[in-house]
Enzyme design. Structure first.
Site, PDB file in Angstrom:
ATOM      1  N   ASN A  27       0.865  -1.198   0.000  1.00  0.00           N
ATOM      2  CA  ASN A  27       0.000   0.000   0.000  1.00  0.00           C
ATOM      3  C   ASN A  27       0.900   1.246   0.000  1.00  0.00           C
ATOM      4  O   ASN A  27       0.777   2.141   0.829  1.00  0.00           O
ATOM      5  CB  ASN A  27      -0.938  -0.023   1.223  1.00  0.00           C
ATOM      6  CG  ASN A  27      -2.073   0.985   1.078  1.00  0.00           C
ATOM      7  OD1 ASN A  27      -2.514   1.580   2.030  1.00  0.00           O
ATOM      8  ND2 ASN A  27      -2.531   1.200  -0.143  1.00  0.00           N
ATOM      9  N   HIS A  29       3.087   4.618  -0.722  1.00  0.00           N
ATOM     10  CA  HIS A  29       2.833   6.030  -1.002  1.00  0.00           C
ATOM     11  C   HIS A  29       4.185   6.725  -1.108  1.00  0.00           C
ATOM     12  O   HIS A  29       5.248   6.085  -0.975  1.00  0.00           O
ATOM     13  CB  HIS A  29       1.943   6.646   0.082  1.00  0.00           C
ATOM     14  CG  HIS A  29       2.447   6.410   1.478  1.00  0.00           C
ATOM     15  ND1 HIS A  29       3.598   6.994   1.958  1.00  0.00           N
ATOM     16  CD2 HIS A  29       1.971   5.627   2.475  1.00  0.00           C
ATOM     17  CE1 HIS A  29       3.792   6.618   3.201  1.00  0.00           C
ATOM     18  NE2 HIS A  29       2.829   5.768   3.540  1.00  0.00           N
ATOM     19  N   HIS A  32       7.044   5.883   1.314  1.00  0.00           N
ATOM     20  CA  HIS A  32       7.821   4.657   1.047  1.00  0.00           C
ATOM     21  C   HIS A  32       8.805   4.887  -0.103  1.00  0.00           C
ATOM     22  O   HIS A  32       9.945   4.422  -0.065  1.00  0.00           O
ATOM     23  CB  HIS A  32       6.897   3.503   0.631  1.00  0.00           C
ATOM     24  CG  HIS A  32       5.956   3.042   1.690  1.00  0.00           C
ATOM     25  ND1 HIS A  32       4.605   3.273   1.626  1.00  0.00           N
ATOM     26  CD2 HIS A  32       6.168   2.343   2.827  1.00  0.00           C
ATOM     27  CE1 HIS A  32       4.014   2.739   2.677  1.00  0.00           C
ATOM     28  NE2 HIS A  32       4.943   2.169   3.425  1.00  0.00           N
ATOM     29  N   GLY A 148      11.351   4.658   7.961  1.00  0.00           N
ATOM     30  CA  GLY A 148      10.853   6.027   8.104  1.00  0.00           C
ATOM     31  C   GLY A 148      10.784   6.436   9.565  1.00  0.00           C
ATOM     32  O   GLY A 148      10.443   5.630  10.423  1.00  0.00           O
ATOM     33  N   LYS A 149      11.081   7.715   9.808  1.00  0.00           N
ATOM     34  CA  LYS A 149      11.040   8.217  11.180  1.00  0.00           C
ATOM     35  C   LYS A 149       9.624   8.384  11.710  1.00  0.00           C
ATOM     36  O   LYS A 149       9.433   8.664  12.880  1.00  0.00           O
ATOM     37  CB  LYS A 149      11.743   9.579  11.246  1.00  0.00           C
ATOM     38  CG  LYS A 149      13.236   9.509  11.450  1.00  0.00           C
ATOM     39  CD  LYS A 149      13.712  10.866  11.958  1.00  0.00           C
ATOM     40  CE  LYS A 149      15.214  10.922  12.032  1.00  0.00           C
ATOM     41  NZ  LYS A 149      15.657  12.273  12.444  1.00  0.00           N
ATOM     42  N   LYS A 150       8.614   8.264  10.827  1.00  0.00           N
ATOM     43  CA  LYS A 150       7.247   8.383  11.326  1.00  0.00           C
ATOM     44  C   LYS A 150       6.983   7.312  12.392  1.00  0.00           C
ATOM     45  O   LYS A 150       6.284   7.539  13.353  1.00  0.00           O
ATOM     46  CB  LYS A 150       6.225   8.260  10.195  1.00  0.00           C
ATOM     47  CG  LYS A 150       4.821   8.538  10.701  1.00  0.00           C
ATOM     48  CD  LYS A 150       3.832   8.639   9.599  1.00  0.00           C
ATOM     49  CE  LYS A 150       3.176   7.311   9.309  1.00  0.00           C
ATOM     50  NZ  LYS A 150       2.483   6.701  10.440  1.00  0.00           N
ATOM     51  N   ASP A 151       7.575   6.134  12.182  1.00  0.00           N
ATOM     52  CA  ASP A 151       7.465   5.072  13.185  1.00  0.00           C
ATOM     53  C   ASP A 151       8.683   5.182  14.106  1.00  0.00           C
ATOM     54  O   ASP A 151       9.595   4.353  14.076  1.00  0.00           O
ATOM     55  CB  ASP A 151       7.404   3.711  12.488  1.00  0.00           C
ATOM     56  CG  ASP A 151       6.187   3.614  11.587  1.00  0.00           C
ATOM     57  OD1 ASP A 151       5.072   3.727  12.098  1.00  0.00           O
ATOM     58  OD2 ASP A 151       6.356   3.472  10.364  1.00  0.00           O
ATOM     59  N   SER A 187      -0.180   4.945   5.058  1.00  0.00           N
ATOM     60  CA  SER A 187      -1.157   4.121   4.337  1.00  0.00           C
ATOM     61  C   SER A 187      -2.545   4.323   4.932  1.00  0.00           C
ATOM     62  O   SER A 187      -3.557   4.237   4.238  1.00  0.00           O
ATOM     63  CB  SER A 187      -0.788   2.646   4.453  1.00  0.00           C
ATOM     64  OG  SER A 187       0.492   2.439   3.933  1.00  0.00           O
TER      65      SER A 187
HETATM   66  O1  PAF Z   1       6.708  -0.262   9.209  1.00  0.00           O
HETATM   67  C1  PAF Z   1       6.200  -1.230   8.585  1.00  0.00           C
HETATM   68  O2  PAF Z   1       5.650  -1.108   7.493  1.00  0.00           O
HETATM   69  C2  PAF Z   1       6.253  -2.608   9.224  1.00  0.00           C
HETATM   70  O3  PAF Z   1       6.150  -2.520  10.614  1.00  0.00           O
HETATM   71  C3  PAF Z   1       7.497  -3.411   8.822  1.00  0.00           C
HETATM   72  C4  PAF Z   1       8.764  -2.759   9.317  1.00  0.00           C
HETATM   73  C5  PAF Z   1       7.546  -3.559   7.307  1.00  0.00           C
HETATM   74  C6  PAF Z   1       7.434  -4.805   9.428  1.00  0.00           C
HETATM   75  O4  PAF Z   1       6.302  -5.499   9.006  1.00  0.00           O
END
Ligand code: PAF
Length: 283
Positions: A27, A29, A32, A148-151, A187
């Site tokens: 998914n 965007h 990514h 990504g730094k969003k996570d 997403s």
């Molecule tokens: O951030 C994500 O999209 C997921 O947590 C990851 C790192 C691909 C693991 O499934």
């Protein structure tokens, strides 16, 4: 772009190559794709030979009430975007390939890091993330991996995992991509109605207000956070947390922690969509 659905094909494709790896759940965007461009930069700099992305919707990181089956699968659009971005190899295993038997060996990150914030509201989430990333790393064996730094918390948990297991992977954190109004690309934004989409930027604005207060010298974080959550709640949000933490370990700031070492993080539900965001405090 070569597409590999099996670990065997992936390994023979990547034999002798140094790769920069972007793991995703699809998914895709622009956020990514920016990670893929960052991976390509490793190739341009001569640090790697190949850019690899993966698409795998990882059941292990979904809670029972989080709808794994409803996670958007947008295969053709994802492939088109990766191809256009210059990705060399896409690893897209199905569940039988990655989890041929129930995955009973799992990576358990430490509670101090993984049971707070996202982990408090999504128990077991980081066990699922660490386990699949460890497994994807075994399959791809990348020299570098881009997240990504969003996570923000996910990045920290994974960086610690890589360090503690001495995995030979350079972990690269990449800035969050935002829409013109400041909403972090995700997403999940696709689930928002037009009215919710217009409202969604309020999450990052709430984080900005927390940052402004910290920069102005306030350190009564509990009161600041409660007020920020209340302000969102009044607008119809259901906040899980809005908080100021230390960038280094995501713990509550202590006396003497300067604002530039802090990060504001938030997670809140708008309608049925849960959004997360964070902003580091800079000088
Ligand atoms: O951030 C994500 O999209 C997921 O947590 C990851 C790192 C691909 C693991 O499934």
């Amino acid at each position: 772009m070569k597409i590999c659905h099996t670990i065997e094909d992936l390994r023979s494709t990547l034999r002798g190559k140094r790769s920069a790896f972007v793991p995703t759940m699809g998914n895709l965007h622009a956020g990514h794709i920016a990670l893929v461009h960052r991976a390509n930069q490793c190739r341009t700099e001569g640090k790697t030979d190949t850019t690899v992305a993966s698409i795998f919707v990882n059941r292990l990181q979904f809670l029972p009430h989080e709808d794994f089956d409803k996670y958007p699968r947008t295969w053709q659009s994802d492939c088109d975007q990766l191809q256009a971005a210059g990705c060399d190899v896409l690893f897209a295993p199905d569940e039988k390939e990655l989890y041929p038997e129930p995955q009973s060996y799992k990576v358990h990150p430490p509670a101090a890091l993984a049971d707070i914030l996202e982990g408090q509201f999504r128990p077991g989430f980081f066990i699922g993330v660490c386990t699949v990333v460890m497994k994807l790393f075994q399959c791809v064996q990348p020299s570098a991996a881009i997240f990504g730094k969003k996570d923000y918390q996910q990045n920290m948990v994974l960086r610690h995992m890589v360090r503690q297991f001495a995995l030979p992977v350079e972990m690269i954190a990449y800035e969050t991509r935002r829409a013109d109004d400041g909403l972090a690309l995700s997403s999940r934004n696709g689930f928002l109605s037009p009215t919710e989409r217009a409202e969604a930027v309020q999450l990052s604005l709430a984080l900005k207000s927390l940052i402004a207060l910290a920069k102005a010298g306030r350190s009564d974080y509990a009161a600041m956070e409660a007020a920020a959550m209340q302000a969102l709640a009044v607008r119809g949000w259901k906040p899980d947390y809005l908080t100021v933490r230390r960038q280094a370990d995501l713990q509550v700031p202590q006396a003497g922690d300067v604002p530039a070492s802090l990060v504001a993080l938030g997670a809140a539900k708008l309608g049925t969509t849960r959004l997360i965001d964070n902003l580091e405090i800079t000088q």
